[in-house]
Design a protein around this motif. Structure first.
Motif, PDB file in Angstrom:
ATOM      1  N   ASP A  31      40.754  43.642  41.260  1.00  0.00           N
ATOM      2  CA  ASP A  31      42.180  43.849  41.493  1.00  0.00           C
ATOM      3  C   ASP A  31      43.087  43.188  40.474  1.00  0.00           C
ATOM      4  OD1 ASP A  31      41.496  45.276  43.723  1.00  0.00           O
ATOM      5  OD2 ASP A  31      41.767  43.616  45.113  1.00  0.00           O
ATOM      6  N   HIS A  32      42.522  42.592  39.413  1.00  0.00           N
ATOM      7  CA  HIS A  32      43.379  41.967  38.393  1.00  0.00           C
ATOM      8  C   HIS A  32      44.279  43.033  37.766  1.00  0.00           C
ATOM      9  CE1 HIS A  32      44.669  39.967  34.733  1.00  0.00           C
ATOM     10  NE2 HIS A  32      44.287  38.835  35.284  1.00  0.00           N
ATOM     11  N   PRO A  33      45.577  42.721  37.550  1.00  0.00           N
ATOM     12  CA  PRO A  33      46.499  43.730  36.993  1.00  0.00           C
ATOM     13  C   PRO A  33      46.038  44.344  35.684  1.00  0.00           C
ATOM     14  CG  PRO A  33      47.718  41.829  37.801  1.00  0.00           C
ATOM     15  CD  PRO A  33      46.260  41.459  37.885  1.00  0.00           C
ATOM     16  N   ASP A  34      45.274  43.603  34.866  1.00  0.00           N
ATOM     17  CA  ASP A  34      44.774  44.166  33.616  1.00  0.00           C
ATOM     18  C   ASP A  34      43.702  45.219  33.860  1.00  0.00           C
ATOM     19  OD1 ASP A  34      46.460  42.572  32.256  1.00  0.00           O
ATOM     20  OD2 ASP A  34      44.954  41.148  31.561  1.00  0.00           O
ATOM     21  N   LEU A  35      43.055  45.141  35.029  1.00  0.00           N
ATOM     22  CA  LEU A  35      41.952  46.051  35.316  1.00  0.00           C
ATOM     23  C   LEU A  35      42.336  47.136  36.310  1.00  0.00           C
ATOM     24  CD1 LEU A  35      39.144  43.351  35.737  1.00  0.00           C
ATOM     25  CD2 LEU A  35      39.695  44.658  33.685  1.00  0.00           C
TER      26      LEU A  35
END
Length: 311
Positions: A31-35
């Motif tokens: 769920d990281h914004p970069d991913l």
């Protein structure tokens, strides 16, 4: 995260420190914004990051489990006043508030109002000379800790720097971002929280960092990744081309015959001594002119090959 930090990580209060860390990493990977740019995923990651920040600190976790602070690390209000406790049915000190006679309550009284107030007995807490109120000068309580979210760009996180924030009282404060700061990392600002009472010191302010995505650089640990476009002639003939790094552009040597997807490494050009990885991408010119078309037609007659056979 206004609710239960354990629930934000999919855990219960019986979770070990290792399980808390593992749960946070699992959420960060999905769920990281970069991913994962999905707004719901971003919210799940932010909630998990705030929960991990609170629970990884043994003292903060203890205080949350004890009900002293809420899921945001804020102090919980007392549900019952000490006067109500003194006046409770069956309390032998209900009339004169004699906390000093009870070894359990005297410790609480000492912590909150100071030993001098206990020595004064009922007069210190609410005697005739006090007009029914306690001596506020003897009341000492540490100020409330405050928590904030601070967004910074990737280059500031990687290189370190300074930024300014506005505190709830309207004052500005310069904050130093340490070199190599990571997404979800918390910076503690001592004495920048709520004001204390009496001789109680001010609380602390905690800044949880959110590192925004960068259009050029992507970070994994201490390594940096970029995609570098190159022309057909640079791919065929090789040469030196400028490549961006977090510390400024450098000349990168392209080997002859480079293909899209090939990776080159710049040692020590990442974060804190990490490396930068450069993935090449061969880009066609905007228009294929007559010279290029004629050259490729003649070249194909004698050098044609099928790259799909080698795949």
């Amino acid at each position: 995260m206004a609710g239960d930090p354990y629930a934000a990580l999919g855990l219960t209060k019986s979770a070990t420190d290792a399980e808390i860390k593992k749960a946070y990493r699992k959420i960060a990977k999905t769920d990281h914004p970069d991913l994962n740019p999905d707004p719901k995923a971003v919210e799940r990651f932010k909630a998990a990051a705030a929960a991990y920040d609170l629970l990884k600190d043994p003292e903060q976790r203890r205080r949350f489990d004890a009900g002293e602070i809420d899921g945001q690390g804020q102090e919980r209000p007392q549900r019952r006043s000490y006067r109500e406790h003194a006046e409770a049915a069956g309390n032998p000190y209900a009339r004169d508030y004699g906390f000093s006679g009870d070894p359990d309550l005297s410790g609480v009284f000492d912590d909150l109002f100071g030993r001098g107030a206990r020595a004064r007995g009922a007069g210190g807490f609410g005697g005739a000379g006090a007009g029914g109120g306690f001596d506020q000068q003897a009341f000492h309580m540490r100020g409330q800790d405050l928590r904030f979210q601070l967004q910074i760009d990737l280059l500031t996180a990687a290189r370190g720097g300074k930024t300014r924030i506005t505190l709830p009282d309207g004052s500005d404060l310069e904050v130093t971002i340490p070199k190599g700061a990571e997404d979800g990392q918390t910076i503690r600002l001592r004495g920048k929280g709520g004001a204390g009472m009496g001789q109680g010191g001010a609380g602390d302010a905690y800044l949880t960092l959110t590192v925004l995505p960068d259009p050029t650089f992507r970070r994994e640990g201490d390594d940096i990744f970029i995609t570098l476009p190159i022309s057909i002639d640079e791919a065929v003939l090789g040469g030196k081309v400028p490549a961006p790094t977090i510390d400024g552009p450098v000349n990168l040597t392209i080997p002859p015959g480079a293909s899209t997807g090939r990776r080159l490494r710049l040692r020590g050009r990442g974060v804190n001594g990490g490396d930068q990885h450069v993935e090449l991408k061969v880009v066609m010119p905007p228009q294929v002119d007559d010279d290029l078309r004629a050259f490729m037609e003649n070249w194909r007659k004698t050098h044609a090959y099928d790259p799909r056979k080698e795949a």
